[in-house]
Design a protein around this motif. Structure first.
Motif, PDB file in Angstrom:
ATOM      1  N   LEU A 190      19.037  -8.583  -1.484  1.00 50.75           N
ATOM      2  CA  LEU A 190      19.304  -7.305  -0.839  1.00 50.75           C
ATOM      3  C   LEU A 190      18.024  -6.503  -0.660  1.00 50.75           C
ATOM      4  O   LEU A 190      17.072  -6.639  -1.431  1.00 50.75           O
ATOM      5  N   ASN A 191      18.025  -5.663   0.354  1.00 50.51           N
ATOM      6  CA  ASN A 191      16.911  -4.748   0.604  1.00 50.51           C
ATOM      7  C   ASN A 191      17.269  -3.385   0.025  1.00 50.51           C
ATOM      8  O   ASN A 191      18.346  -2.842   0.298  1.00 50.51           O
ATOM      9  N   ALA A 192      16.356  -2.824  -0.780  1.00 44.93           N
ATOM     10  CA  ALA A 192      16.612  -1.537  -1.430  1.00 44.93           C
ATOM     11  C   ALA A 192      15.502  -0.553  -1.082  1.00 44.93           C
ATOM     12  O   ALA A 192      14.326  -0.926  -0.963  1.00 44.93           O
ATOM     13  N   LEU A 193      15.868   0.699  -0.917  1.00 42.57           N
ATOM     14  CA  LEU A 193      14.894   1.747  -0.617  1.00 42.57           C
ATOM     15  C   LEU A 193      14.108   2.104  -1.870  1.00 42.57           C
ATOM     16  O   LEU A 193      14.683   2.352  -2.933  1.00 42.57           O
ATOM     17  N   ASN A 194      12.785   2.125  -1.754  1.00 41.17           N
ATOM     18  CA  ASN A 194      11.925   2.565  -2.851  1.00 41.17           C
ATOM     19  C   ASN A 194      11.687   4.064  -2.680  1.00 41.17           C
ATOM     20  O   ASN A 194      10.738   4.498  -2.033  1.00 41.17           O
ATOM     21  N   ARG A 221       0.851  -1.184   0.000  1.00 42.63           N
ATOM     22  CA  ARG A 221       0.000   0.000   0.000  1.00 42.63           C
ATOM     23  C   ARG A 221       0.890   1.237   0.000  1.00 42.63           C
ATOM     24  O   ARG A 221       1.286   1.721   1.051  1.00 42.63           O
ATOM     25  N   ALA A 222       1.244   1.690  -1.186  1.00 46.73           N
ATOM     26  CA  ALA A 222       2.098   2.876  -1.283  1.00 46.73           C
ATOM     27  C   ALA A 222       1.249   4.122  -1.085  1.00 46.73           C
ATOM     28  O   ALA A 222       1.038   4.910  -1.990  1.00 46.73           O
ATOM     29  N   THR A 223       0.700   4.267   0.123  1.00 42.94           N
ATOM     30  CA  THR A 223      -0.127   5.417   0.450  1.00 42.94           C
ATOM     31  C   THR A 223       0.561   6.219   1.541  1.00 42.94           C
ATOM     32  O   THR A 223       1.371   5.685   2.309  1.00 42.94           O
ATOM     33  N   ARG A 244      12.701   1.343  12.114  1.00 48.22           N
ATOM     34  CA  ARG A 244      12.392   1.372  10.681  1.00 48.22           C
ATOM     35  C   ARG A 244      12.966   2.620  10.022  1.00 48.22           C
ATOM     36  O   ARG A 244      13.382   2.580   8.861  1.00 48.22           O
ATOM     37  N   ARG A 245      13.004   3.715  10.765  1.00 40.95           N
ATOM     38  CA  ARG A 245      13.674   4.908  10.226  1.00 40.95           C
ATOM     39  C   ARG A 245      15.171   4.643  10.081  1.00 40.95           C
ATOM     40  O   ARG A 245      15.814   5.124   9.144  1.00 40.95           O
ATOM     41  N   GLY A 246      15.725   3.862  11.008  1.00 42.69           N
ATOM     42  CA  GLY A 246      17.130   3.496  10.904  1.00 42.69           C
ATOM     43  C   GLY A 246      17.405   2.651   9.673  1.00 42.69           C
ATOM     44  O   GLY A 246      18.446   2.795   9.021  1.00 42.69           O
ATOM     45  N   ILE A 247      16.469   1.762   9.337  1.00 44.03           N
ATOM     46  CA  ILE A 247      16.621   0.943   8.130  1.00 44.03           C
ATOM     47  C   ILE A 247      16.601   1.823   6.885  1.00 44.03           C
ATOM     48  O   ILE A 247      17.432   1.676   5.982  1.00 44.03           O
ATOM     49  N   VAL A 248      15.643   2.747   6.827  1.00 41.50           N
ATOM     50  CA  VAL A 248      15.555   3.648   5.674  1.00 41.50           C
ATOM     51  C   VAL A 248      16.841   4.456   5.533  1.00 41.50           C
ATOM     52  O   VAL A 248      17.375   4.627   4.432  1.00 41.50           O
ATOM     53  N   ASP A 249      17.363   4.935   6.650  1.00 40.68           N
ATOM     54  CA  ASP A 249      18.604   5.707   6.613  1.00 40.68           C
ATOM     55  C   ASP A 249      19.759   4.853   6.100  1.00 40.68           C
ATOM     56  O   ASP A 249      20.606   5.321   5.324  1.00 40.68           O
ATOM     57  N   ALA A 250      19.792   3.577   6.514  1.00 39.72           N
ATOM     58  CA  ALA A 250      20.868   2.681   6.083  1.00 39.72           C
ATOM     59  C   ALA A 250      20.794   2.368   4.597  1.00 39.72           C
ATOM     60  O   ALA A 250      21.812   2.060   3.968  1.00 39.72           O
ATOM     61  N   ARG A 304       8.235  -3.235   3.746  1.00 35.85           N
ATOM     62  CA  ARG A 304       7.895  -3.809   2.439  1.00 35.85           C
ATOM     63  C   ARG A 304       6.406  -3.668   2.152  1.00 35.85           C
ATOM     64  O   ARG A 304       5.994  -3.378   1.027  1.00 35.85           O
ATOM     65  N   GLU A 305       5.576  -3.870   3.168  1.00 34.59           N
ATOM     66  CA  GLU A 305       4.130  -3.752   2.976  1.00 34.59           C
ATOM     67  C   GLU A 305       3.723  -2.318   2.654  1.00 34.59           C
ATOM     68  O   GLU A 305       2.716  -2.089   1.980  1.00 34.59           O
ATOM     69  N   ALA A 306       4.511  -1.356   3.133  1.00 33.01           N
ATOM     70  CA  ALA A 306       4.255   0.048   2.806  1.00 33.01           C
ATOM     71  C   ALA A 306       4.916   0.442   1.491  1.00 33.01           C
ATOM     72  O   ALA A 306       4.838   1.601   1.076  1.00 33.01           O
ATOM     73  N   ASP A 307       5.577  -0.522   0.841  1.00 31.62           N
ATOM     74  CA  ASP A 307       6.261  -0.319  -0.439  1.00 31.62           C
ATOM     75  C   ASP A 307       7.478   0.588  -0.309  1.00 31.62           C
ATOM     76  O   ASP A 307       7.964   1.140  -1.297  1.00 31.62           O
ATOM     77  N   LEU A 308       7.987   0.740   0.910  1.00 33.99           N
ATOM     78  CA  LEU A 308       9.175   1.557   1.116  1.00 33.99           C
ATOM     79  C   LEU A 308      10.458   0.778   0.861  1.00 33.99           C
ATOM     80  O   LEU A 308      11.500   1.374   0.572  1.00 33.99           O
ATOM     81  N   VAL A 309      10.403  -0.542   1.002  1.00 34.81           N
ATOM     82  CA  VAL A 309      11.580  -1.383   0.783  1.00 34.81           C
ATOM     83  C   VAL A 309      11.238  -2.456  -0.237  1.00 34.81           C
ATOM     84  O   VAL A 309      10.194  -3.111  -0.148  1.00 34.81           O
ATOM     85  N   LEU A 310      12.126  -2.622  -1.202  1.00 30.69           N
ATOM     86  CA  LEU A 310      11.990  -3.655  -2.223  1.00 30.69           C
ATOM     87  C   LEU A 310      13.123  -4.664  -2.048  1.00 30.69           C
ATOM     88  O   LEU A 310      14.204  -4.316  -1.563  1.00 30.69           O
ATOM     89  N   VAL A 311      12.878  -5.901  -2.458  1.00 32.55           N
ATOM     90  CA  VAL A 311      13.904  -6.942  -2.400  1.00 32.55           C
ATOM     91  C   VAL A 311      14.505  -7.098  -3.787  1.00 32.55           C
ATOM     92  O   VAL A 311      13.786  -7.287  -4.772  1.00 32.55           O
ATOM     93  N   THR A 312      15.813  -6.975  -3.878  1.00 29.47           N
ATOM     94  CA  THR A 312      16.508  -7.125  -5.152  1.00 29.47           C
ATOM     95  C   THR A 312      17.506  -8.273  -5.058  1.00 29.47           C
ATOM     96  O   THR A 312      17.907  -8.679  -3.968  1.00 29.47           O
TER      97      THR A 312
END
Length: 284
Positions: A76-80, A5-7, A20-26, A61-69
């Motif tokens: 690997l986990n990638a920031l969307n 849900r990319a809302t 989770r903010r730490g993950i996004v920053d990483a 991932r459910e928020a579509d903020l992280v994608l798996v590549t």
């Protein structure tokens, strides 16, 4: 499997936890494997176990903020960044978004390590001109007829542009030519009839920022217009040259405004698009 849900609500909910903010920053620079992410969160005291890290990743991932590549055999986990953009800066109008991007670029330039010595130079310009007309007439010419006094070579677009000087703080100051638009800044102060100011790059590029302020004061002979321009330039190799150039430019534009009000001469893009004759006295 939970649907993504990319809302904005999903994004903000996902970012509500510091881990989770730490993950996004990483993930801002490059994709990272889950094991390396957990080690980082564990060092920072944000996740007590690998299971907790996995759970935080699942929420992102459910928020579509992280994608798996996939990189070879490694997942690997990638920031969307697109989802993050839509939930934040994507709400802004295009001109405001460009300003936000420019500010972020300036911040990163100032904070980034570099082999070149960092330095920030500043300049301050103050000019005043007397116009033989009441403040109401000068204000109308300044705000309602900018194309009649603003022109070449002080343009961001190649052609007879039109200018918009809105009366709402935060609104964009824009130069337009057909479908093209160029941002000069955003309105920072308005007192109808006496004060108009905006902040922005003023055509100086991502490494510069400043404010221009017009102040009108009634005098016995008409109106005294004072223009101030305060700017900061990052890594300016020729700060004195930049200041001198803008000093002359404001004097030229002031002379054009004076000519418009006093004689009706139009030296802007809606006229000759050339400077009038005037005496240039550099500001101190």
């Amino acid at each position: 499997m939970a649907s993504r849900r990319a809302t904005p609500d999903a994004v903000w909910a996902a970012l509500s936890h510091p881990a989770r903010r730490g993950i996004v920053d990483a993930l801002r620079s490059d994709p990272v494997a889950t094991g390396a992410l957990h080690e980082r969160l564990e060092r920072e005291g944000l996740s007590p176990s690998r299971f907790a890290t996995q759970r935080h990743l699942q929420v992102l991932r459910e928020a579509d903020l992280v994608l798996v590549t996939q990189r070879g055999r490694e997942r690997l986990n990638a920031l969307n960044a697109s989802a993050l953009y839509q939930a934040t800066i994507g709400w802004l109008d295009p001109a405001s978004a460009r300003t936000a991007h420019a500010l972020d670029s300036l911040k990163r330039l100032a904070e980034a390590p570099t082999a070149k010595e960092q330095r920030m130079t500043e300049f301050h310009i103050t000019q005043a001109i007397d116009i033989a007309a009441e403040p109401a007439r000068v204000w109308a010419a300044l705000i309602e007829e900018p194309a009649a006094w603003w022109g070449a070579p002080y343009l961001l677009l190649d052609g007879p542009s039109a200018f918009e000087l809105p009366l709402q703080c935060g609104a964009p100051v824009v130069e337009r030519l057909g479908e093209a638009a160029a941002l000069w800044g955003h309105v920072s102060a308005v007192t109808p009839g006496s004060v108009y100011a905006w902040i922005g790059q003023m055509g100086m590029g991502a490494g510069a920022w400043g404010e221009v302020r017009y102040e009108l004061e009634a005098t016995e002979a008409g109106t005294r217009v004072t223009v101030t321009h305060d700017s900061a330039l990052l890594w300016a190799d020729d700060a004195a040259g930049a200041r001198s150039s803008y000093d002359y430019g404001w004097a030229d534009l002031n002379a054009r405004l004076k000519a418009l009000v006093e004689t009706g001469a139009r030296h802007g893009t809606a006229g000759t698009n050339a400077e009038p004759e005037f005496a240039f006295n550099p500001s101190s």
